[in-house]
Design a protein around this motif. Structure first.
Motif, PDB file in Angstrom:
ATOM      1  N   SER A  60     -81.776  67.209   9.969  1.00  0.00           N
ATOM      2  CA  SER A  60     -81.169  67.967  11.057  1.00  0.00           C
ATOM      3  C   SER A  60     -80.103  67.192  11.829  1.00  0.00           C
ATOM      4  CB  SER A  60     -82.251  68.455  12.028  1.00  0.00           C
ATOM      5  OG  SER A  60     -82.943  67.348  12.573  1.00  0.00           O
ATOM      6  N   GLN A  61     -79.688  66.058  11.287  1.00  0.00           N
ATOM      7  CA  GLN A  61     -78.669  65.259  11.975  1.00  0.00           C
ATOM      8  C   GLN A  61     -77.934  64.394  10.959  1.00  0.00           C
ATOM      9  OE1 GLN A  61     -79.993  62.241  14.914  1.00  0.00           O
ATOM     10  NE2 GLN A  61     -79.069  63.600  16.412  1.00  0.00           N
ATOM     11  N   LEU A  62     -76.642  64.164  11.219  1.00  0.00           N
ATOM     12  CA  LEU A  62     -75.875  63.253  10.388  1.00  0.00           C
ATOM     13  C   LEU A  62     -74.748  62.640  11.197  1.00  0.00           C
ATOM     14  CD1 LEU A  62     -73.344  64.894   8.007  1.00  0.00           C
ATOM     15  CD2 LEU A  62     -74.603  66.274   9.614  1.00  0.00           C
ATOM     16  N   ALA A  63     -74.318  61.474  10.741  1.00  0.00           N
ATOM     17  CA  ALA A  63     -73.160  60.811  11.324  1.00  0.00           C
ATOM     18  C   ALA A  63     -71.998  61.015  10.370  1.00  0.00           C
ATOM     19  CB  ALA A  63     -73.426  59.329  11.524  1.00  0.00           C
ATOM     20  N   VAL A  64     -70.854  61.397  10.931  1.00  0.00           N
ATOM     21  CA  VAL A  64     -69.647  61.641  10.150  1.00  0.00           C
ATOM     22  C   VAL A  64     -68.570  60.699  10.675  1.00  0.00           C
ATOM     23  CG1 VAL A  64     -67.836  63.313   9.663  1.00  0.00           C
ATOM     24  CG2 VAL A  64     -70.204  64.051   9.710  1.00  0.00           C
ATOM     25  N   TYR A  65     -67.972  59.931   9.755  1.00  0.00           N
ATOM     26  CA  TYR A  65     -66.888  59.024  10.118  1.00  0.00           C
ATOM     27  C   TYR A  65     -65.571  59.648   9.656  1.00  0.00           C
ATOM     28  CZ  TYR A  65     -70.181  55.287  11.204  1.00  0.00           C
ATOM     29  OH  TYR A  65     -71.164  54.536  11.779  1.00  0.00           O
ATOM     30  N   THR A  66     -64.646  59.801  10.594  1.00  0.00           N
ATOM     31  CA  THR A  66     -63.325  60.306  10.240  1.00  0.00           C
ATOM     32  C   THR A  66     -62.344  59.154  10.043  1.00  0.00           C
ATOM     33  OG1 THR A  66     -62.837  60.609  12.591  1.00  0.00           O
ATOM     34  CG2 THR A  66     -63.653  62.527  11.373  1.00  0.00           C
ATOM     35  N   GLN A  67     -62.708  57.983  10.513  1.00  0.00           N
ATOM     36  CA  GLN A  67     -61.989  56.727  10.324  1.00  0.00           C
ATOM     37  C   GLN A  67     -63.047  55.628  10.353  1.00  0.00           C
ATOM     38  OE1 GLN A  67     -59.157  56.302  13.511  1.00  0.00           O
ATOM     39  NE2 GLN A  67     -58.111  58.202  13.032  1.00  0.00           N
ATOM     40  N   PRO A  68     -62.722  54.417   9.924  1.00  0.00           N
ATOM     41  CA  PRO A  68     -63.735  53.358   9.941  1.00  0.00           C
ATOM     42  C   PRO A  68     -64.327  53.101  11.330  1.00  0.00           C
ATOM     43  CG  PRO A  68     -61.851  52.669   8.640  1.00  0.00           C
ATOM     44  CD  PRO A  68     -61.477  53.974   9.289  1.00  0.00           C
ATOM     45  N   ASN A  69     -63.539  53.332  12.374  1.00  0.00           N
ATOM     46  CA  ASN A  69     -64.016  53.060  13.734  1.00  0.00           C
ATOM     47  C   ASN A  69     -64.138  54.327  14.578  1.00  0.00           C
ATOM     48  OD1 ASN A  69     -61.325  53.604  13.933  1.00  0.00           O
ATOM     49  ND2 ASN A  69     -60.846  51.907  15.291  1.00  0.00           N
ATOM     50  N   ARG A  70     -64.210  55.498  13.935  1.00  0.00           N
ATOM     51  CA  ARG A  70     -64.302  56.781  14.649  1.00  0.00           C
ATOM     52  C   ARG A  70     -65.403  57.613  14.011  1.00  0.00           C
ATOM     53  NH1 ARG A  70     -63.468  58.572  19.433  1.00  0.00           N
ATOM     54  NH2 ARG A  70     -62.484  60.595  19.589  1.00  0.00           N
ATOM     55  N   ALA A  71     -66.494  57.849  14.770  1.00  0.00           N
ATOM     56  CA  ALA A  71     -67.635  58.568  14.214  1.00  0.00           C
ATOM     57  C   ALA A  71     -68.121  59.647  15.179  1.00  0.00           C
ATOM     58  CB  ALA A  71     -68.773  57.598  13.923  1.00  0.00           C
ATOM     59  N   TRP A  72     -68.812  60.611  14.609  1.00  0.00           N
ATOM     60  CA  TRP A  72     -69.362  61.740  15.353  1.00  0.00           C
ATOM     61  C   TRP A  72     -70.804  61.952  14.909  1.00  0.00           C
ATOM     62  CZ3 TRP A  72     -65.938  63.319  18.922  1.00  0.00           C
ATOM     63  CH2 TRP A  72     -64.601  62.991  18.698  1.00  0.00           C
ATOM     64  N   LEU A  73     -71.684  62.190  15.872  1.00  0.00           N
ATOM     65  CA  LEU A  73     -73.072  62.509  15.582  1.00  0.00           C
ATOM     66  C   LEU A  73     -73.215  64.025  15.625  1.00  0.00           C
ATOM     67  CD1 LEU A  73     -75.902  61.355  15.070  1.00  0.00           C
ATOM     68  CD2 LEU A  73     -76.230  61.314  17.551  1.00  0.00           C
ATOM     69  N   LEU A  74     -73.574  64.614  14.487  1.00  0.00           N
ATOM     70  CA  LEU A  74     -73.669  66.064  14.382  1.00  0.00           C
ATOM     71  C   LEU A  74     -75.132  66.493  14.307  1.00  0.00           C
ATOM     72  CD1 LEU A  74     -70.946  66.827  11.663  1.00  0.00           C
ATOM     73  CD2 LEU A  74     -70.661  66.555  14.134  1.00  0.00           C
ATOM     74  N   ASP A  75     -75.490  67.463  15.137  1.00  0.00           N
ATOM     75  CA  ASP A  75     -76.801  68.105  15.050  1.00  0.00           C
ATOM     76  C   ASP A  75     -76.622  69.368  14.225  1.00  0.00           C
ATOM     77  OD1 ASP A  75     -78.199  66.267  16.716  1.00  0.00           O
ATOM     78  OD2 ASP A  75     -77.286  67.210  18.470  1.00  0.00           O
ATOM     79  N   VAL A  76     -77.452  69.526  13.232  1.00  0.00           N
ATOM     80  CA  VAL A  76     -77.400  70.691  12.352  1.00  0.00           C
ATOM     81  C   VAL A  76     -78.818  71.145  12.117  1.00  0.00           C
ATOM     82  CG1 VAL A  76     -75.296  69.979  11.149  1.00  0.00           C
ATOM     83  CG2 VAL A  76     -77.498  69.272  10.252  1.00  0.00           C
ATOM     84  N   GLY A  77     -78.932  72.299  11.503  1.00  0.00           N
ATOM     85  CA  GLY A  77     -80.176  72.402  10.878  1.00  0.00           C
ATOM     86  C   GLY A  77     -81.134  73.510  11.180  1.00  0.00           C
ATOM     87  N   PRO A  78     -82.207  73.331  10.484  1.00  0.00           N
ATOM     88  CA  PRO A  78     -82.452  72.311   9.462  1.00  0.00           C
ATOM     89  C   PRO A  78     -81.578  72.518   8.227  1.00  0.00           C
ATOM     90  CG  PRO A  78     -84.262  73.857   9.496  1.00  0.00           C
ATOM     91  CD  PRO A  78     -83.340  74.254  10.614  1.00  0.00           C
ATOM     92  N   CYS A  79     -81.287  71.416   7.592  1.00  0.00           N
ATOM     93  CA  CYS A  79     -80.380  71.423   6.445  1.00  0.00           C
ATOM     94  C   CYS A  79     -81.122  70.749   5.284  1.00  0.00           C
ATOM     95  CB  CYS A  79     -79.113  70.660   6.825  1.00  0.00           C
ATOM     96  SG  CYS A  79     -77.713  70.962   5.774  1.00  0.00           S
ATOM     97  N   PRO A  80     -81.864  71.539   4.474  1.00  0.00           N
ATOM     98  CA  PRO A  80     -82.803  70.979   3.505  1.00  0.00           C
ATOM     99  C   PRO A  80     -82.244  69.983   2.495  1.00  0.00           C
ATOM    100  CG  PRO A  80     -82.742  73.389   3.381  1.00  0.00           C
ATOM    101  CD  PRO A  80     -81.761  72.961   4.410  1.00  0.00           C
ATOM    102  N   ASN A  81     -81.008  70.111   2.077  1.00  0.00           N
ATOM    103  CA  ASN A  81     -80.473  69.226   1.042  1.00  0.00           C
ATOM    104  C   ASN A  81     -79.720  68.024   1.620  1.00  0.00           C
ATOM    105  OD1 ASN A  81     -80.074  68.602  -1.743  1.00  0.00           O
ATOM    106  ND2 ASN A  81     -77.958  69.272  -1.536  1.00  0.00           N
ATOM    107  N   LEU A  82     -79.615  67.944   2.916  1.00  0.00           N
ATOM    108  CA  LEU A  82     -78.762  66.934   3.547  1.00  0.00           C
ATOM    109  C   LEU A  82     -79.137  65.506   3.156  1.00  0.00           C
ATOM    110  CD1 LEU A  82     -76.407  66.464   5.451  1.00  0.00           C
ATOM    111  CD2 LEU A  82     -78.022  66.497   7.350  1.00  0.00           C
ATOM    112  N   GLU A  83     -80.409  65.179   3.174  1.00  0.00           N
ATOM    113  CA  GLU A  83     -80.834  63.813   2.877  1.00  0.00           C
ATOM    114  C   GLU A  83     -80.611  63.413   1.424  1.00  0.00           C
ATOM    115  OE1 GLU A  83     -84.497  62.389   5.179  1.00  0.00           O
ATOM    116  OE2 GLU A  83     -84.808  64.553   4.938  1.00  0.00           O
ATOM    117  N   PHE A  84     -80.476  64.401   0.540  1.00  0.00           N
ATOM    118  CA  PHE A  84     -80.389  64.115  -0.885  1.00  0.00           C
ATOM    119  C   PHE A  84     -79.024  64.425  -1.484  1.00  0.00           C
ATOM    120  CE2 PHE A  84     -84.643  65.524   0.343  1.00  0.00           C
ATOM    121  CZ  PHE A  84     -85.315  64.333   0.175  1.00  0.00           C
ATOM    122  N   ALA A  85     -78.119  64.939  -0.685  1.00  0.00           N
ATOM    123  CA  ALA A  85     -76.791  65.313  -1.173  1.00  0.00           C
ATOM    124  C   ALA A  85     -75.978  64.076  -1.539  1.00  0.00           C
ATOM    125  CB  ALA A  85     -76.057  66.131  -0.122  1.00  0.00           C
ATOM    126  N   ASN A  86     -75.238  64.163  -2.622  1.00  0.00           N
ATOM    127  CA  ASN A  86     -74.348  63.073  -3.016  1.00  0.00           C
ATOM    128  C   ASN A  86     -73.024  63.147  -2.274  1.00  0.00           C
ATOM    129  OD1 ASN A  86     -76.110  61.961  -4.927  1.00  0.00           O
ATOM    130  ND2 ASN A  86     -75.475  63.443  -6.452  1.00  0.00           N
TER     131      ASN A  86
END
Length: 152
Positions: A60-86
């Motif tokens: 239900s959560q992931l960190a997304v980096y748009t640049q090496p020093n720029r990140a966003w914490l996203l709340d989602v979910g639940p997102c069943p495949n998120l932990e296993f997605a390539n």
């Protein structure tokens, strides 16, 4: 020679896998706590042109980096495949990813996961938090009184 080398690789991989002293759920909880500590106040959207990298933090959560020093914490979910997605994708409109409108795409055949929260991550603070988690409190062993001295 090839067979011997492949067995060594398998043995090394098994040994390294066994060395992990922290269970997966505990590692995820530590990562979630580190990101939460480094995250700022919620925002409605962020500019998105490139996905530099990403890290799942449970289903239900992931960190997304748009640049090496720029990140966003996203709340989602639940997102069943998120932990296993390539790989993941993000929807956006006009280069903006917005709360309650855009989605995380976590694999073919899985329903998109709506983004319910966005917080900017202070990446420098996150790195300090990660370094603090890696510190080991080491204490020297006390000599054992039960073991007799070795005679040679």
């Amino acid at each position: 020679m090839y067979r011997r080398a492949s067995w060594m690789v398998v043995a090394l991989a098994a040994a390294l896998g066994a060395c992990s002293s922290v269970p997966y759920a505990q590692r995820v909880a530590q990562r979630q706590a580190a990101y939460a500590a480094a995250a700022g106040a919620p925002v409605r959207s962020f500019h998105f042109f490139n996905l530099y990298s990403w890290e799942p933090l449970g289903d239900s959560q992931l960190a997304v980096y748009t640049q090496p020093n720029r990140a966003w914490l996203l709340d989602v979910g639940p997102c069943p495949n998120l932990e296993f997605a390539n790989a993941i994708g993000l929807t956006s409109f006009g280069g903006e990813v917005s709360v309650n409108f855009d989605k995380v795409l976590a694999g073919r055949g899985y329903a998109p996961c709506f983004i319910s929260g966005i917080r900017p991550v202070d990446v420098a603070k996150l790195k300090l938090e990660q370094q603090a988690q890696r510190k080991i409190e080491a204490e020297p062993r006390q000599p054992s009184a039960a073991a007799p001295p070795a005679d040679h």
